[in-house]
Design an enzyme around this catalytic site. Sequence first.
Site, PDB file in Angstrom:
ATOM      1  N   ASP A  19       0.890  -1.156   0.000  1.00 33.89           N
ATOM      2  CA  ASP A  19       0.000   0.000   0.000  1.00 33.89           C
ATOM      3  C   ASP A  19       0.937   1.217   0.000  1.00 33.89           C
ATOM      4  O   ASP A  19       2.056   1.119   0.481  1.00 33.89           O
ATOM      5  CB  ASP A  19      -0.826  -0.042   1.293  1.00 33.89           C
ATOM      6  CG  ASP A  19      -1.932   0.983   1.303  1.00 33.89           C
ATOM      7  OD1 ASP A  19      -2.723   0.992   0.341  1.00 33.89           O
ATOM      8  OD2 ASP A  19      -2.028   1.745   2.270  1.00 33.89           O
ATOM      9  N   ASP A 208      -0.962  -0.491   6.058  1.00 34.22           N
ATOM     10  CA  ASP A 208      -0.892   0.088   7.404  1.00 34.22           C
ATOM     11  C   ASP A 208      -2.061  -0.359   8.259  1.00 34.22           C
ATOM     12  O   ASP A 208      -2.141  -0.017   9.436  1.00 34.22           O
ATOM     13  CB  ASP A 208      -0.786   1.618   7.345  1.00 34.22           C
ATOM     14  CG  ASP A 208      -1.888   2.245   6.515  1.00 34.22           C
ATOM     15  OD1 ASP A 208      -2.930   1.593   6.334  1.00 34.22           O
ATOM     16  OD2 ASP A 208      -1.711   3.377   6.050  1.00 34.22           O
ATOM     17  N   ASP A 212      -6.945  -0.544   4.714  1.00 32.69           N
ATOM     18  CA  ASP A 212      -6.654  -1.592   3.751  1.00 32.69           C
ATOM     19  C   ASP A 212      -6.804  -2.980   4.365  1.00 32.69           C
ATOM     20  O   ASP A 212      -6.265  -3.954   3.866  1.00 32.69           O
ATOM     21  CB  ASP A 212      -5.253  -1.396   3.137  1.00 32.69           C
ATOM     22  CG  ASP A 212      -4.195  -1.154   4.188  1.00 32.69           C
ATOM     23  OD1 ASP A 212      -4.442  -1.479   5.371  1.00 32.69           O
ATOM     24  OD2 ASP A 212      -3.118  -0.650   3.839  1.00 32.69           O
TER      25      ASP A 212
HETATM   26  P1  ADP Z   1      -3.326   4.713   0.086  1.00 36.10           P
HETATM   27  O1  ADP Z   1      -4.216   3.825  -0.681  1.00 36.10           O
HETATM   28  O2  ADP Z   1      -2.201   5.261  -0.750  1.00 36.10           O
HETATM   29  O3  ADP Z   1      -2.846   4.124   1.378  1.00 36.10           O
HETATM   30  P2  ADP Z   1      -5.568   6.029   1.329  1.00 36.10           P
HETATM   31  O4  ADP Z   1      -6.523   4.974   0.881  1.00 36.10           O
HETATM   32  O5  ADP Z   1      -5.243   6.115   2.780  1.00 36.10           O
HETATM   33  O6  ADP Z   1      -4.216   5.998   0.464  1.00 36.10           O
HETATM   34  O7  ADP Z   1      -6.152   7.440   0.874  1.00 36.10           O
HETATM   35  C1  ADP Z   1      -6.392   7.685  -0.501  1.00 36.10           C
HETATM   36  C2  ADP Z   1      -6.674   9.146  -0.727  1.00 36.10           C
HETATM   37  O8  ADP Z   1      -7.900   9.495  -0.074  1.00 36.10           O
HETATM   38  C3  ADP Z   1      -5.634  10.081  -0.147  1.00 36.10           C
HETATM   39  O9  ADP Z   1      -4.568  10.307  -1.054  1.00 36.10           O
HETATM   40  C4  ADP Z   1      -6.460  11.337   0.065  1.00 36.10           C
HETATM   41  O10 ADP Z   1      -6.555  12.045  -1.163  1.00 36.10           O
HETATM   42  C5  ADP Z   1      -7.843  10.814   0.420  1.00 36.10           C
HETATM   43  N1  ADP Z   1      -8.065  10.779   1.887  1.00 36.10           N
HETATM   44  C6  ADP Z   1      -8.208   9.684   2.651  1.00 36.10           C
HETATM   45  N2  ADP Z   1      -8.439   9.992   3.951  1.00 36.10           N
HETATM   46  C7  ADP Z   1      -8.403  11.357   4.002  1.00 36.10           C
HETATM   47  C8  ADP Z   1      -8.574  12.329   5.056  1.00 36.10           C
HETATM   48  N3  ADP Z   1      -8.800  11.984   6.329  1.00 36.10           N
HETATM   49  N4  ADP Z   1      -8.480  13.633   4.717  1.00 36.10           N
HETATM   50  C9  ADP Z   1      -8.253  14.029   3.443  1.00 36.10           C
HETATM   51  N5  ADP Z   1      -8.091  13.171   2.421  1.00 36.10           N
HETATM   52  C10 ADP Z   1      -8.170  11.857   2.681  1.00 36.10           C
HETATM   53 MG    MG Z   2      -3.351   3.361   3.179  1.00 38.21          MG
END
Ligand code: ADP
Ligand code: MG
Length: 241
Positions: A19, A208, A212
């Site tokens: 991730d 993390d 996910d």
């Molecule tokens: P990844 O899949 O890379 O681990 P996440 O699934 O955690 O990323 O988040 C994907 C996207 O969703 C982030 O890049 C952000 O744009 C948006 N996002 C998620 N949670 C938040 C939050 N609490 N505040 C603002 N944006 C968020």
């Molecule tokens: Mg993530």
Amino acid sequence: MKGSNFLVVLAQTITVVFDKTGTLTKWVFWVTKVVPQGSILPNEVLRWATYTEYRSNHPIAQSILEASHQESLLEPDACEEVTGFGVIATIQGKHVVVGNDRMLHREKIPCDQCEVEGTVVHVAVNGSCLRYLLISDELKEDAPMAIQGLRAEGVQRIGMFTGDREAVVRALAKKLDFYAADLLSEEKVEQLEHVLQESDGPVAFVGDGLNDAPVIARADVGIGMGPWARMRLLRVRMWWS
Ligand code: ADP
Ligand code: MG
């Protein structure tokens, strides 16, 4: 797989998928820029973002709280975290939306500055965009070493899944064999199904555990690394199916 078997499977793993946010990239981000709309002050954009993110555990939220240095924080009256999108809150009777481009489209909020380069968090109050915050999202220093180490251990294919935008992650993905961006939690599971089908051996997913968990649970070996874990310690907590 059950019991101590997972160690055997881990040793045989030939495909590893990471991730991105908080796993391959640093858990601790910071706000690098606040871009306001017209005559709005940068502090106002940051203030609404801070109130909205107050209850979120996402690393993006933590960086916004850090940046704000607010003495008196307003707690939202109601808030909903939408995984992969951001947070929607009601604060002092106002409807506040904080999140990515996808969130603005979902909430039908007009925005004349989508597709900004970098990890962007838009802030909108009562349907109008106050503009955005730019968040740093850098590769962990020890990530290249961990990837090299995995290859040396016989891992044949290393990839990355992310909910972040394609344009943001393209450069980061160059050292990897495959990647998929713009994914929601359930789409990460769908992508993993393809990887499982294509792989001639066990597939591990490293995340993390924040949003996910479904994809961690679906992998042959699921590894959750919280902010407390170092990249080279790929064994903090394990789930196996
Ligand atoms: P990844 O899949 O890379 O681990 P996440 O699934 O955690 O990323 O988040 C994907 C996207 O969703 C982030 O890049 C952000 O744009 C948006 N996002 C998620 N949670 C938040 C939050 N609490 N505040 C603002 N944006 C968020
Ligand atoms: Mg993530």
